[in-house]
Design a protein around this motif. Structure first.
Motif, PDB file in Angstrom:
ATOM      1  N   LEU A 153       0.798  -1.263   0.091  1.00 46.93           N
ATOM      2  CA  LEU A 153      -0.054  -0.099   0.138  1.00 46.93           C
ATOM      3  C   LEU A 153       0.893   1.319   0.056  1.00 46.93           C
ATOM      4  O   LEU A 153       0.350   2.364   0.352  1.00 46.93           O
ATOM      5  N   ILE A 190      -0.248   4.415  -1.927  1.00 48.18           N
ATOM      6  CA  ILE A 190      -1.463   5.113  -1.463  1.00 48.18           C
ATOM      7  C   ILE A 190      -1.329   6.273  -0.545  1.00 48.18           C
ATOM      8  O   ILE A 190      -0.455   6.262   0.331  1.00 48.18           O
ATOM      9  N   ARG A 198      -4.062   5.733   3.748  1.00 51.78           N
ATOM     10  CA  ARG A 198      -3.385   4.435   4.137  1.00 51.78           C
ATOM     11  C   ARG A 198      -3.840   3.268   5.158  1.00 51.78           C
ATOM     12  O   ARG A 198      -4.080   2.291   5.112  1.00 51.78           O
ATOM     13  N   ALA A 233      -5.811  -2.028  -2.977  1.00 52.32           N
ATOM     14  CA  ALA A 233      -5.111  -0.630  -3.523  1.00 52.32           C
ATOM     15  C   ALA A 233      -5.503  -0.275  -4.931  1.00 52.32           C
ATOM     16  O   ALA A 233      -5.998   1.015  -5.120  1.00 52.32           O
ATOM     17  N   TYR A 253      -8.896   1.379  -4.773  1.00 58.34           N
ATOM     18  CA  TYR A 253      -8.614   2.710  -4.149  1.00 58.34           C
ATOM     19  C   TYR A 253      -8.409   3.748  -4.954  1.00 58.34           C
ATOM     20  O   TYR A 253      -8.919   4.914  -5.278  1.00 58.34           O
ATOM     21  N   ILE A 254      -7.340   3.357  -5.880  1.00 58.64           N
ATOM     22  CA  ILE A 254      -6.842   4.364  -6.817  1.00 58.64           C
ATOM     23  C   ILE A 254      -7.593   4.495  -7.979  1.00 58.64           C
ATOM     24  O   ILE A 254      -7.731   5.779  -8.248  1.00 58.64           O
ATOM     25  N   ALA A 309     -10.876   9.181  -5.181  1.00 59.70           N
ATOM     26  CA  ALA A 309      -9.379   9.414  -5.099  1.00 59.70           C
ATOM     27  C   ALA A 309      -8.826   9.926  -6.432  1.00 59.70           C
ATOM     28  O   ALA A 309      -7.840  10.993  -6.304  1.00 59.70           O
TER      29      ALA A 309
END
Length: 163
Positions: free
Chosen positions: A15, A18, A23, A67, A70-71, A76
């Motif tokens: 991670l 991030i 995180r 991850a 999330y990205i 984000a």
């Protein structure tokens, strides 16, 4: 759970890309998902691997997928954090307490009006004309204009009483 927490380092290493502010949240989600998968019986390591290596590979896979989620999430991608975002504006903007109090008074006064008067007042904010508003409700445009005039007078009366 102790074995999963012992391999927390591989999760944190995965991670690393991030932002620091998020995180810990993504790490907690990885650990929670891993634990839930173990409880559901979804952790089936390759018998040829050493148990510790198998767990590390599996945790790395979970962390990698989360991850990636999330990205690639809209939040984000579009989040622009700045310590003082109001300082980026050209004109000074601040909280005007007097304006907030007046706005609340107007909202309270509008809430106490009958429904047809509120609807007539809110029709002014519509992009369509008053004639189109009247046609959509199958009424004469003169009736719609009359209702709007009556609603404006009623709102003005209520606001004068409050002040």
């Amino acid at each position: 759970m102790a074995a999963i927490l012992a391999e927390r380092g591989i999760v944190l290493a995965t991670l690393a890309g991030i932002p620091r502010r998020d995180r810990a949240d993504v790490e907690a989600e990885v650990l929670l998902n891993a634990w839930n998968a173990v409880r559901r019986g979804m952790y089936r390591p390759d018998p040829r691997d050493k148990p510790k290596d198998a767990l590390r590979k599996w945790l790395h896979g979970i962390a990698w997928r989360l991850a990636s989620h999330y990205i690639h999430s809209a939040w984000a991608r579009r989040a622009v954090l700045h310590p003082s975002p109001l300082g980026l504006l050209r004109e000074p903007v601040g909280v005007d307490m007097h304006a907030q109090i007046e706005a609340r008074e107007v909202l309270d006064a509008m809430a106490s009006l009958p429904g047809w008067q509120r609807e007539a007042l809110l029709s002014v904010d519509d992009p369509e004309s008053l004639v189109a508003y009247a046609q959509r409700r199958r009424m004469n445009p003169s009736t719609a204009a009359s209702r709007l005039r009556i609603a404006r007078k009623a709102l003005a009366r209520k606001l004068r009483r409050r002040r």
